[in-house]
Design a protein around this motif. Structure first.
Motif, mmCIF file in Angstrom:
data_model
loop_
_atom_site.group_PDB
_atom_site.id
_atom_site.type_symbol
_atom_site.label_atom_id
_atom_site.label_comp_id
_atom_site.label_asym_id
_atom_site.label_seq_id
_atom_site.Cartn_x
_atom_site.Cartn_y
_atom_site.Cartn_z
ATOM 1 N N PRO A 1 7.800 17.769 22.562
ATOM 2 C CA PRO A 1 7.214 16.431 22.428
ATOM 3 C C PRO A 1 7.657 15.703 21.157
ATOM 4 O O PRO A 1 7.721 14.503 21.127
ATOM 5 C CB PRO A 1 5.725 16.720 22.394
ATOM 6 C CG PRO A 1 5.626 18.062 21.761
ATOM 7 C CD PRO A 1 6.829 18.834 22.208
ATOM 8 N N LEU A 2 7.887 16.436 20.041
ATOM 9 C CA LEU A 2 8.174 15.807 18.757
ATOM 10 C C LEU A 2 9.290 16.547 18.053
ATOM 11 O O LEU A 2 9.522 17.732 18.285
ATOM 12 C CB LEU A 2 6.925 15.811 17.857
ATOM 13 C CG LEU A 2 5.660 15.130 18.383
ATOM 14 C CD1 LEU A 2 4.476 15.463 17.490
ATOM 15 C CD2 LEU A 2 5.852 13.631 18.473
ATOM 16 N N ARG A 3 9.969 15.841 17.137
ATOM 17 C CA ARG A 3 10.975 16.517 16.323
ATOM 18 C C ARG A 3 10.379 16.996 14.999
ATOM 19 O O ARG A 3 11.007 17.761 14.297
ATOM 20 C CB ARG A 3 12.165 15.594 16.095
ATOM 21 C CG ARG A 3 11.901 14.419 15.220
ATOM 22 C CD ARG A 3 13.108 13.504 15.144
ATOM 23 N NE ARG A 3 13.236 12.716 16.373
ATOM 24 C CZ ARG A 3 14.242 11.901 16.642
ATOM 25 N NH1 ARG A 3 15.227 11.798 15.790
ATOM 26 N NH2 ARG A 3 14.282 11.209 17.756
ATOM 27 N N HIS B 1 12.344 3.553 15.994
ATOM 28 C CA HIS B 1 13.345 3.508 17.065
ATOM 29 C C HIS B 1 14.742 3.212 16.547
ATOM 30 O O HIS B 1 15.722 3.450 17.233
ATOM 31 C CB HIS B 1 12.941 2.449 18.098
ATOM 32 C CG HIS B 1 11.820 2.912 18.972
ATOM 33 N ND1 HIS B 1 11.213 2.109 19.904
ATOM 34 C CD2 HIS B 1 11.187 4.114 19.064
ATOM 35 C CE1 HIS B 1 10.275 2.787 20.530
ATOM 36 N NE2 HIS B 1 10.235 3.999 20.032
ATOM 37 N N SER B 2 14.832 2.644 15.350
ATOM 38 C CA SER B 2 16.162 2.369 14.784
ATOM 39 C C SER B 2 16.861 3.633 14.328
ATOM 40 O O SER B 2 18.013 3.598 13.901
ATOM 41 C CB SER B 2 16.043 1.399 13.604
ATOM 42 O OG SER B 2 15.243 1.971 12.566
ATOM 43 N N GLU B 3 16.147 4.780 14.417
ATOM 44 C CA GLU B 3 16.670 6.093 14.036
ATOM 45 C C GLU B 3 17.111 6.127 12.577
ATOM 46 O O GLU B 3 18.106 6.730 12.213
ATOM 47 C CB GLU B 3 17.819 6.529 14.973
ATOM 48 C CG GLU B 3 17.369 6.729 16.410
ATOM 49 C CD GLU B 3 18.413 7.443 17.249
ATOM 50 O OE1 GLU B 3 19.506 7.705 16.739
ATOM 51 O OE2 GLU B 3 18.098 7.765 18.400
ATOM 52 N N GLY C 1 7.111 4.950 16.171
ATOM 53 C CA GLY C 1 7.881 6.007 15.542
ATOM 54 C C GLY C 1 6.985 7.103 14.992
ATOM 55 O O GLY C 1 5.819 7.235 15.368
ATOM 56 N N VAL C 2 7.539 7.891 14.054
ATOM 57 C CA VAL C 2 6.840 9.006 13.419
ATOM 58 C C VAL C 2 6.646 8.656 11.942
ATOM 59 O O VAL C 2 7.587 8.211 11.276
ATOM 60 C CB VAL C 2 7.626 10.314 13.575
ATOM 61 C CG1 VAL C 2 6.893 11.463 12.881
ATOM 62 C CG2 VAL C 2 7.835 10.637 15.035
ATOM 63 N N TYR C 3 5.432 8.875 11.422
ATOM 64 C CA TYR C 3 5.107 8.544 10.040
ATOM 65 C C TYR C 3 4.548 9.785 9.333
ATOM 66 O O TYR C 3 3.883 10.624 9.952
ATOM 67 C CB TYR C 3 4.084 7.408 9.997
ATOM 68 C CG TYR C 3 4.624 6.094 10.507
ATOM 69 C CD1 TYR C 3 5.126 5.137 9.634
ATOM 70 C CD2 TYR C 3 4.657 5.821 11.873
ATOM 71 C CE1 TYR C 3 5.639 3.928 10.105
ATOM 72 C CE2 TYR C 3 5.174 4.626 12.362
ATOM 73 C CZ TYR C 3 5.661 3.679 11.472
ATOM 74 O OH TYR C 3 6.168 2.502 11.935
ATOM 75 N N TRP C 4 4.807 9.847 8.014
ATOM 76 C CA TRP C 4 4.296 10.954 7.221
ATOM 77 C C TRP C 4 4.188 10.505 5.765
ATOM 78 O O TRP C 4 4.723 9.456 5.376
ATOM 79 C CB TRP C 4 5.183 12.187 7.350
ATOM 80 C CG TRP C 4 6.567 12.043 6.752
ATOM 81 C CD1 TRP C 4 6.961 12.401 5.509
ATOM 82 C CD2 TRP C 4 7.711 11.483 7.390
ATOM 83 N NE1 TRP C 4 8.272 12.118 5.316
ATOM 84 C CE2 TRP C 4 8.781 11.546 6.469
ATOM 85 C CE3 TRP C 4 7.944 10.948 8.655
ATOM 86 C CZ2 TRP C 4 10.049 11.090 6.768
ATOM 87 C CZ3 TRP C 4 9.209 10.495 8.937
ATOM 88 C CH2 TRP C 4 10.256 10.559 8.017
ATOM 89 N N CYS C 5 3.516 11.316 4.988
ATOM 90 C CA CYS C 5 3.424 11.074 3.550
ATOM 91 C C CYS C 5 4.401 11.997 2.831
ATOM 92 O O CYS C 5 4.551 13.176 3.204
ATOM 93 C CB CYS C 5 2.008 11.363 3.036
ATOM 94 S SG CYS C 5 0.750 10.241 3.697
ATOM 95 N N THR D 1 2.565 4.761 18.539
ATOM 96 C CA THR D 1 3.189 3.985 19.626
ATOM 97 C C THR D 1 2.573 2.595 19.633
ATOM 98 O O THR D 1 1.340 2.458 19.684
ATOM 99 C CB THR D 1 2.962 4.648 20.994
ATOM 100 O OG1 THR D 1 3.533 5.945 20.986
ATOM 101 C CG2 THR D 1 3.599 3.814 22.106
ATOM 102 N N VAL D 2 3.438 1.549 19.554
ATOM 103 C CA VAL D 2 2.974 0.169 19.615
ATOM 104 C C VAL D 2 3.364 -0.395 20.981
ATOM 105 O O VAL D 2 4.548 -0.390 21.349
ATOM 106 C CB VAL D 2 3.570 -0.689 18.479
ATOM 107 C CG1 VAL D 2 3.023 -2.121 18.552
ATOM 108 C CG2 VAL D 2 3.246 -0.062 17.129
ATOM 109 N N HIS D 3 2.347 -0.878 21.720
ATOM 110 C CA HIS D 3 2.535 -1.267 23.126
ATOM 111 C C HIS D 3 2.299 -2.769 23.298
ATOM 112 O O HIS D 3 1.318 -3.320 22.768
ATOM 113 C CB HIS D 3 1.550 -0.470 23.997
ATOM 114 C CG HIS D 3 1.708 -0.688 25.463
ATOM 115 N ND1 HIS D 3 2.944 -0.686 26.085
ATOM 116 C CD2 HIS D 3 0.776 -0.899 26.449
ATOM 117 C CE1 HIS D 3 2.774 -0.893 27.379
ATOM 118 N NE2 HIS D 3 1.474 -1.034 27.621
#
Length: 690
Positions: A369-371, A507-509, A533-537, A551-553
């Motif tokens: 599901p995730l990287r 999404h811009s990778e 996308g994926v976010y972290w601190c 996810t923004v829909h």
């Protein structure tokens, strides 16, 4: 003096007639000389008797002589002599007739004077009729014989010659023979000719057919004695028994019917075009096209190939042909047919199969599901070839770091030791450990000789240990959000909440810092789909939180699901949210991994006690407002709280390690920073600076 001429007879003159001419003068003492066509023929008589023998015009003249004196020649007198006519006998319908048939014999005399003739008929020397036409209403064998006729002028002395003899033959009623142009069953769509043959030396026949699809006879007429009934494209319904017979004359005289002929029509086998390795191929591949026809191979059928409905040049006739290195101009719609060697019958043409040729084969790696993962999770790497899915086997590689002589970090590609277990395109790691951190890629191959795709994109996997030093707090606390809504992301450390930065991989990778930061909080005032996308601190020293998927829909329905893993045994509640209002009416369906989990709810679903089997992709669907995107719900085992130290703490505790392990640790840190950049055409020599 002028002479006058009288001729006797005064009527028509025919060859063999005797003519009399008189030459007169008003005074006496003269003798007369006669000329025929300017040649002297008689003298000393005033009357000339001459028998004409040749048809045509004869010119007579005379003159008088007394003593030594000759008069002038008389005016010429022309006698037209006609040959006696010879009758011609006509027989209808033919000289060869059959018992019971009506026969008419006619005596025709061609006469320029249109004289009135009296006719007489002889059969084998005996008179049978005095009419111009002799009609036999029902012929019998006794009527057979030689017939002649002649004519005599009515009121005159002339008779025609006798006609040539005509022989009338009377035979038994005939029976035609019905034969097909090919033996055995006829394949649907092919042609067959039925021939109705009268083995007779006679003419004028019309042919009549009885076939299964008609209740009455079909009339045809043939110029020759054989008539043909042709099926240009035979149908199964044309099968059955056929008869034919012939007829002529008025009233019609019919032959016997032929013996019945059974025509057997069977379904034609349909050709099928197959293309190996696939209908969608790539420039340079070896492509084999094969024409399959049930019930035969190369020895039974000869093949014809067509491209875009035109005969393929240079006219392959074999069951298979190939392009050793297919090019773009080979694309098109291909069909084939077969012609059976034994009887030249054709199969039904195949359906068209479209060959598509693309310029390059490109493999693509995706992660589910995730990287960004935590030890103990499961992850599946999937490799696929763009626009193609048939016949590929896959090999899996990882980037191996090493130091060059200048101390720079370089990467080389190495085949995974267990690559073969991902040959079907799916490579699963379960459970993942920190040692699985790295950059992965794949390549596909198929065909003989083997054709390789380009190397795929690089796909990083980042695995963290348990209990990271900081948590990412999302407000509103859910994984899915509507466009134009606001979002707050905060880094929260139990001991120190400063020094942390919110980072994201969208999404811009590319990896980027939050553009609007207040302390350790990132504020996004108006979300767009590009924020998905994926976010972290992350701290300057490389420490980081566990990642969170956002996810923004742009649609009207989203799923409210937890942003962090749910611990086994705890409850899980999901809400289906609508833009600008809450969903409270019934009719909402919840799905897990594409299958309906609960139907017709009021917009809320609860799993009272979560287990590892509940992990998966969830989404909801409203009957009028639409459906939400899918979000992954992770389930953390109870033992995770007692898990070993995080990967960063492990890194910091290692003082003396091998060179290879040092480089692996460097790669893990870089995965956290997500700054691995490679060039697709030169991946083997890409340099990543520290």
């Amino acid at each position: 003096p002028k002479l006058t001429v009288r001729v006797n007879p005064q009527s028509s003159v025919y060859t063999g007639d005797r003519v009399t001419l008189n030459c007169n003068l008003l005074s006496n003492g003269w003798t007369f000389l006669w000329y025929k066509d300017r040649v002297q023929v008689a003298e000393d008589t005033d009357t000339l008797h001459d028998t004409v023998s040749n048809a045509g015009e004869t010119v007579y003249q005379c003159k008088a002589r007394r003593g030594n004196y000759d008069s002038e020649l008389s005016d010429p007198f022309t006698v037209t002599v006609r040959a006696l006519p010879k009758p011609v006998v006509f027989i209808n319908p033919d000289e060869q007739v059959y018992r019971g048939e009506t026969v008419t014999l006619r005596c025709d005399i061609q006469d320029e004077e249109d004289s009135d003739w009296i006719y007489s008929w002889d059969k084998d020397g005996s008179g049978v009729s005095s009419e111009q036409e002799y009609r036999i209403s029902s012929a019998e064998t006794s009527h057979a014989g030689k017939y002649t006729c002649r004519g005599r002028e009515r009121g005159g002395s002339h008779s025609s010659h006798t006609s040539d003899a005509v022989t009338l033959t009377v035979s038994e009623k005939p029976k035609p023979e019905l034969t097909p142009s090919r033996e055995g069953a006829v394949l649907k769509g092919n042609y067959v000719t039925l021939s109705c043959t009268l083995k007779l030396q006679s003419a004028g026949w019309k042919f009549y057919w009885i076939k299964p699809t008609q209740s009455t006879e079909t009339e045809t007429e043939a110029e020759a004695k054989t008539d043909s009934y042709i099926f240009r494209s035979v149908r199964v319904s044309d099968g059955g028994q056929y008869w034919c017979r012939a007829g002529r004359g008025n009233p019609v005289y019919y032959t016997h019917y032929s013996d019945a002929l059974w025509v057997n029509v069977t379904e034609s086998p349909k050709a099928v075009v197959t293309i190996k390795p696939d209908k969608h191929v790539f420039s340079g591949e070896t492509v084999i096209l094969r024409c399959e026809i049930q019930g035969g191979g190369d020895t039974e059928w000869k093949y014809s190939w067509y491209k875009n409905d035109k005969t393929l040049y240079p006219y392959p006739t074999t069951q298979e042909f190939s392009f050793s290195s297919v090019m773009n101009y080979n694309r098109g719609k291909y069909t084939c047919t077969g012609r059976r060697s034994s009887d030249s019958q054709s199969s039904e043409i195949s359906d068209a199969v479209t060959l598509t040729v693309s310029d390059a084969a490109e493999a693509v790696v995706s992660v589910s599901p995730l990287r960004w993962l935590t030890e103990g999770d499961s992850v599946t790497l999937s490799c696929e070839v763009k626009h193609s899915s048939t016949g590929w086997t896959f090999s899996w590689y990882t980037e191996i770091p090493s130091r060059d002589s200048q101390g720079s970090l370089r990467y080389s590609t190495a085949l995974l030791s267990d690559s073969s277990r991902g040959s079907g395109g799916s490579y699963t790691l379960s459970p993942v450990t920190v040692n699985h951190t790295g950059v992965y890629m794949c390549r596909a191959e198929r065909g003989e000789p083997v054709f390789h795709t380009r190397d795929s994109n690089l796909q990083p996997l980042c695995i963290t240990g348990e209990s990271p030093p900081v948590s990412l707090i999302i407000n509103p606390s859910r994984t899915q959000h509507f466009t134009a809504d606001s979002l707050s992301l905060s880094c929260e450390d139990q001991s120190d909440s400063t020094g942390w930065t919110v980072r994201g991989y969208t999404h811009s990778e590319t990896v980027s810092d939050c553009p609007s930061v207040s302390g350790s909080t990132c504020n996004i005032s108006s979300l767009s789909t590009s924020h998905t996308g994926v976010y972290w601190c992350q701290s300057e020293s490389g420490g980081r939180s566990n990642p969170v998927n956002i996810t923004v829909h742009h649609g009207d329905v989203i799923l409210d699901s937890p942003v962090h893993p749910v611990t086994e045994g705890h409850p899980l509640t999901l809400h289906c949210l609508s833009r600008n209002s809450n969903i409270s009416d019934s009719g909402v369906d919840f799905y897990k991994d594409g299958s309906v989990l609960q139907k017709k709810t009021t917009g809320e679903m609860t799993i009272s006690t979560v287990s590892k089997s509940d992990e998966g992709f969830y989404h909801c669907k409203h009957p009028e407002r639409g459906e939400s995107p899918k979000s992954w719900v992770s389930v953390r085992g109870r033992s995770h709280a007692e898990a070993p130290m995080s990967v960063l703490r492990l890194i910091s505790s290692l003082v003396t390690v091998s060179v290879y392990l040092q480089l692996t640790i460097i790669l893990a840190v870089k995965c956290y920073r997500a700054r691995v950049q490679t060039e697709e055409d030169n991946k083997q020599n890409a340099v990543i600076e520290e």
